[in-house]
Design a protein around this motif. Structure first.
Motif, PDB file in Angstrom:
ATOM      1  N   ARG A 107      -9.755   7.352   7.691  1.00  0.00           N
ATOM      2  CA  ARG A 107      -8.524   6.757   7.184  1.00  0.00           C
ATOM      3  C   ARG A 107      -7.781   6.068   8.328  1.00  0.00           C
ATOM      4  O   ARG A 107      -7.894   6.457   9.487  1.00  0.00           O
ATOM      5  CB  ARG A 107      -7.631   7.820   6.544  1.00  0.00           C
TER       6      ARG A 107
ATOM      7  N   ALA B  39      -6.133   0.971  -2.096  1.00  0.00           N
ATOM      8  CA  ALA B  39      -5.498   1.901  -3.034  1.00  0.00           C
ATOM      9  C   ALA B  39      -6.534   2.512  -3.975  1.00  0.00           C
ATOM     10  O   ALA B  39      -6.484   3.716  -4.275  1.00  0.00           O
ATOM     11  CB  ALA B  39      -4.420   1.176  -3.833  1.00  0.00           C
TER      12      ALA B  39
ATOM     13  N   THR C  27      -8.485   5.126  -2.142  1.00  0.00           N
ATOM     14  CA  THR C  27      -7.716   6.357  -1.984  1.00  0.00           C
ATOM     15  C   THR C  27      -7.744   7.180  -3.262  1.00  0.00           C
ATOM     16  O   THR C  27      -7.961   8.397  -3.241  1.00  0.00           O
ATOM     17  CB  THR C  27      -6.259   6.030  -1.601  1.00  0.00           C
ATOM     18  N   ARG C  28      -7.552   6.496  -4.385  1.00  0.00           N
ATOM     19  CA  ARG C  28      -7.544   7.204  -5.672  1.00  0.00           C
ATOM     20  C   ARG C  28      -8.900   7.847  -5.945  1.00  0.00           C
ATOM     21  O   ARG C  28      -8.992   8.996  -6.392  1.00  0.00           O
ATOM     22  CB  ARG C  28      -7.196   6.219  -6.793  1.00  0.00           C
TER      23      ARG C  28
ATOM     24  N   ARG D  79      -9.484  10.853  -3.582  1.00  0.00           N
ATOM     25  CA  ARG D  79      -8.720  12.028  -4.019  1.00  0.00           C
ATOM     26  C   ARG D  79      -9.409  12.698  -5.216  1.00  0.00           C
ATOM     27  O   ARG D  79      -9.410  13.932  -5.350  1.00  0.00           O
ATOM     28  CB  ARG D  79      -7.284  11.633  -4.379  1.00  0.00           C
TER      29      ARG D  79
ATOM     30  N   GLU E 115     -11.018  14.720   6.342  1.00  0.00           N
ATOM     31  CA  GLU E 115     -10.246  13.507   6.566  1.00  0.00           C
ATOM     32  C   GLU E 115     -10.042  13.309   8.058  1.00  0.00           C
ATOM     33  O   GLU E 115      -9.541  14.193   8.750  1.00  0.00           O
ATOM     34  CB  GLU E 115      -8.889  13.579   5.873  1.00  0.00           C
TER      35      GLU E 115
ATOM     36  N   ASP F   8       0.246   0.398  -1.539  1.00  0.00           N
ATOM     37  CA  ASP F   8       0.517   1.646  -2.245  1.00  0.00           C
ATOM     38  C   ASP F   8       0.835   2.731  -1.221  1.00  0.00           C
ATOM     39  O   ASP F   8       0.084   2.910  -0.254  1.00  0.00           O
ATOM     40  CB  ASP F   8      -0.720   2.030  -3.060  1.00  0.00           C
ATOM     41  N   PRO F   9       1.941   3.466  -1.411  1.00  0.00           N
ATOM     42  CA  PRO F   9       2.298   4.518  -0.432  1.00  0.00           C
ATOM     43  C   PRO F   9       1.165   5.521  -0.199  1.00  0.00           C
ATOM     44  O   PRO F   9       1.020   6.046   0.906  1.00  0.00           O
ATOM     45  CB  PRO F   9       3.528   5.174  -1.053  1.00  0.00           C
ATOM     46  N   ASP F  10       0.370   5.809  -1.244  1.00  0.00           N
ATOM     47  CA  ASP F  10      -0.715   6.779  -1.080  1.00  0.00           C
ATOM     48  C   ASP F  10      -1.835   6.253  -0.184  1.00  0.00           C
ATOM     49  O   ASP F  10      -2.711   7.019   0.227  1.00  0.00           O
ATOM     50  CB  ASP F  10      -1.302   7.146  -2.448  1.00  0.00           C
ATOM     51  N   SER F  11      -1.831   4.942   0.103  1.00  0.00           N
ATOM     52  CA  SER F  11      -2.864   4.376   0.958  1.00  0.00           C
ATOM     53  C   SER F  11      -2.684   4.751   2.422  1.00  0.00           C
ATOM     54  O   SER F  11      -3.612   4.623   3.217  1.00  0.00           O
ATOM     55  CB  SER F  11      -2.873   2.842   0.842  1.00  0.00           C
TER      56      SER F  11
ATOM     57  N   ALA G  73      -2.129  10.775   5.637  1.00  0.00           N
ATOM     58  CA  ALA G  73      -1.140  11.848   5.699  1.00  0.00           C
ATOM     59  C   ALA G  73      -0.744  12.101   7.145  1.00  0.00           C
ATOM     60  O   ALA G  73      -1.485  11.803   8.083  1.00  0.00           O
ATOM     61  CB  ALA G  73      -1.713  13.114   5.081  1.00  0.00           C
TER      62      ALA G  73
END
Length: 600
Positions: A465, A498, A501-502, A505, A517, A587-590, A593
């Motif tokens: 990532r 994005a 990422t989806r 997950r 990760e 996208d924020p989830d991209s 963490a």
């Protein structure tokens, strides 16, 4: 309806037919017609007459009339393999590949020793880019005539594109041995050696070819790219220069020189590239190559707006070549994967398993997310082997076709075992016998992790990532393969990140595979702690050599080849800030963490 009588008494004189056929083949079509047309009236039931007429009207470029005569010849003599063969030739020539396959197939049944029928049946599949289906027919043709040059060449091509480069190699070697001065054969042999990561042999092939063809720009160009793969920068620059000298104005070696020298490229070379780029008639392929290379030079010299303009120009050309990114199709493909491979799919042990071999390790993520760096770190371990980007998983999916993944629960018996064995053979080709991990770093295999779980339920996965803004700039500025349509548009890149990422997950929530990760920014900021966590995830003991990957002489065949020949640095982090005004929303989830290293 009755079939006309085709008894021997109804046959036309053989000498006249032979003479007419000879006239047709020598181009004397009017004379041939003067003989054949009367015969068609006096001997309307003779299949040989109609076959000869089929050949005549083919030569006259009247395929409709030719087709009617050849079809009638087949009806009059349904036992004739030759008639079926000639009908198939015409159907293939007019683009009726379905009909051609049927006719050639019928010819092989009528005469199993008829080389041309097997050969042309395989070639027809090849023309449709269905290499896997072509293989059994081309293999049979090669068995019937093992020294036939066209059959050997076609089989070599099919083996390579079907993913069996190891089987293609001796065939291309045969072709080159018979025709050592054949530039195309030399290039295809080199491409096969490249796929097998036999760098020394590939270089030897090109150098031997240059001893015969010292002014072949194509061979010098191929040698330059191979030298670059091997990390021999100066030798690659020299070979690119030779290619450009023997073919002045050729954009491909010019772009290669610019990409290698970056900000140190001679001004005269840069000016030449800018002048070529400004030509309105420049072919899109060349416009893309120059735009990517010039953009990198301009970016390295602080000319960020000019760099982005070059990349826009390059990517617009590439979109004209390969088409736009199909967002609905990408969404549908991901939806089908998540729908088929849901939590229930893996709730119970699968009845069929490819292999319980625990060596396969899949490094996935978006391109330019650190997958090459990750592989290099692991490959320096004494018990791990870096396989590069293996084509095998995508080829399996391609072979399964549009039915995948809907048929995942109902695969052909034995398929998983066969494909797992073939994959392991490719992955371990250059590996030591005692390695514990085989690293496949094909980034887009994140689409194929459901298949991985079926083939190798003991496999491990590393998900690389990185800040999506840096990924986007890095992809947009790079010359990717034509089928990477997502790479030519910044909004498409954001969507792909994005979607990845989806999907990842989802895999983390349903797959029975451990997924680690690895965040690029954390790795370059704290190399040893992150590398130790990575090696520990693999179940291996720590070895300091893992941080000495830049000293490796491994062949690297990705755009990151030069970055991974340097120690870990932070220079590529935050590069997006130079081009912030050009970037879309992400996208924020991209975004990775804050706490990397998650394992599920």
């Amino acid at each position: 309806m009755t079939t006309p009588d085709s008894s021997p008494s109804s046959r036309a004189p053989a000498a006249q037919l032979a003479h007419a056929t000879s006239l047709t083949r020598s181009g004397r079509l009017a004379e041939a017609g003067a003989l054949l047309l009367p015969l068609s009236k006096t001997h309307p039931s003779d299949p040989l007459v109609h076959r000869a007429l089929g050949e005549l009207f083919t030569a006259r470029r009247d395929p409709r009339t030719a087709l009617s005569h050849l079809q009638l010849a087949c009806r009059l003599a349904p036992e004739s393999a030759t008639n079926a063969l000639e009908l198939g030739r015409l159907q293939a020539a007019t683009g009726d590949f379905d009909g051609a396959r049927l006719s050639f197939g019928q010819a092989t049944q009528l005469d199993p020793a008829l080389f041309e029928a097997w050969f042309l049946l395989g070639v027809t599949y090849m023309r449709e880019e269905r290499q896997a289906q072509a293989l059994p027919f081309l293999r049979r043709a090669h068995q019937l005539q093992p020294t036939h040059p066209d059959a050997t060449r076609a089989l070599a091509d099919a083996e390579f594109h079907a993913g069996t480069a190891g089987d293609a190699l001796p065939l291309w070697q045969e072709v080159v041995a018979a025709r050592p001065g054949d530039v195309n054969a030399r290039l295809r042999l080199g491409e096969t050696l490249n796929r097998l990561v036999l760098l020394d042999e590939e270089i030897a092939n090109y150098e031997d070819a240059l001893s015969l063809l010292p002014e072949s720009a194509d061979i010098w160009m191929a040698l330059a790219q191979t030298r670059e793969d091997g990390g021999a920068r100066e030798e690659a620059i020299e070979a690119y220069g030779r290619a450009l000298r023997f073919k002045p104005g050729w954009v491909t070696p010019l772009a290669g020189l610019l990409a290698l020298q970056r900000k140190d490229a001679p001004d005269a070379l840069v000016d030449q590239a800018i002048a070529i780029q400004a030509r309105p008639d420049l072919a899109d392929r060349d416009r893309a190559l120059l735009g990517y290379a010039l953009g990198k030079i301009q970016d390295s010299r602080g000319m960020h707006a000019a760099a982005m303009a070059s990349w826009h120009d390059a990517n617009a050309a590439r979109r004209r070549m390969s088409g736009e990114y199909n967002r609905p199709r990408a969404e549908e493909d991901a939806r089908r994967l998540m729908e088929v491979f849901d939590a229930g799919f893996f709730a119970h042990p699968q009845a069929a398993v490819g292999s319980h071999d625990g060596r396969p390790l899949f490094v996935v993520g978006m391109p330019r997310s650190g997958t090459t760096l990750t592989e290099q770190i692991i490959a320096m371990h004494s018990r791990a082997h870096g396989c590069g980007e293996l084509p095998d998983l995508p080829l399996i999916v391609k072979t399964l076709g549009t039915r995948w993944p809907d048929i995942a629960r109902d695969l052909e018996p034995g398929l998983l075992e066969r494909e797992a064995a073939r994959y392991l053979q490719a992955a371990s080709r250059h590996a030591a016998a005692d390695v514990l991990r085989l690293v496949d770093k094909t980034p887009l295999n994140y689409f194929n992790l459901g298949l991985v779980a079926l083939l190798f339920p003991q496999a491990r996965v590393v998900w690389c990532r990185r800040d999506p803004r840096d990924i986007a700039i890095s992809i947009y500025s790079e010359n990717f393969a034509l089928n990477s349509r997502f790479a030519t548009d910044l909004d498409a890149i954001a969507h792909s990140i994005a979607l990845q990422t989806r999907l990842m997950r989802h895999w983390q929530s349903v797959l029975p595979l451990p997924i680690h990760e690895l965040q690029y920014e954390a790795l370059v900021e704290s190399p040893e702690p992150e590398a130790r966590r990575l090696i520990d995830f693999l179940g291996l003991d720590w070895e300091p050599a893992c941080l000495e990957f830049h000293r490796s002489n491994r062949t690297v065949q990705t755009p990151s080849r030069w970055q991974v020949r340097e120690p870990i640095h932070r220079r590529s982090s935050g590069r997006w800030q130079r081009h912030a005004d050009s970037l879309p929303a992400f996208d924020p989830d991209s975004f990775p963490a804050a706490d990397p290293g998650r394992i599920d």
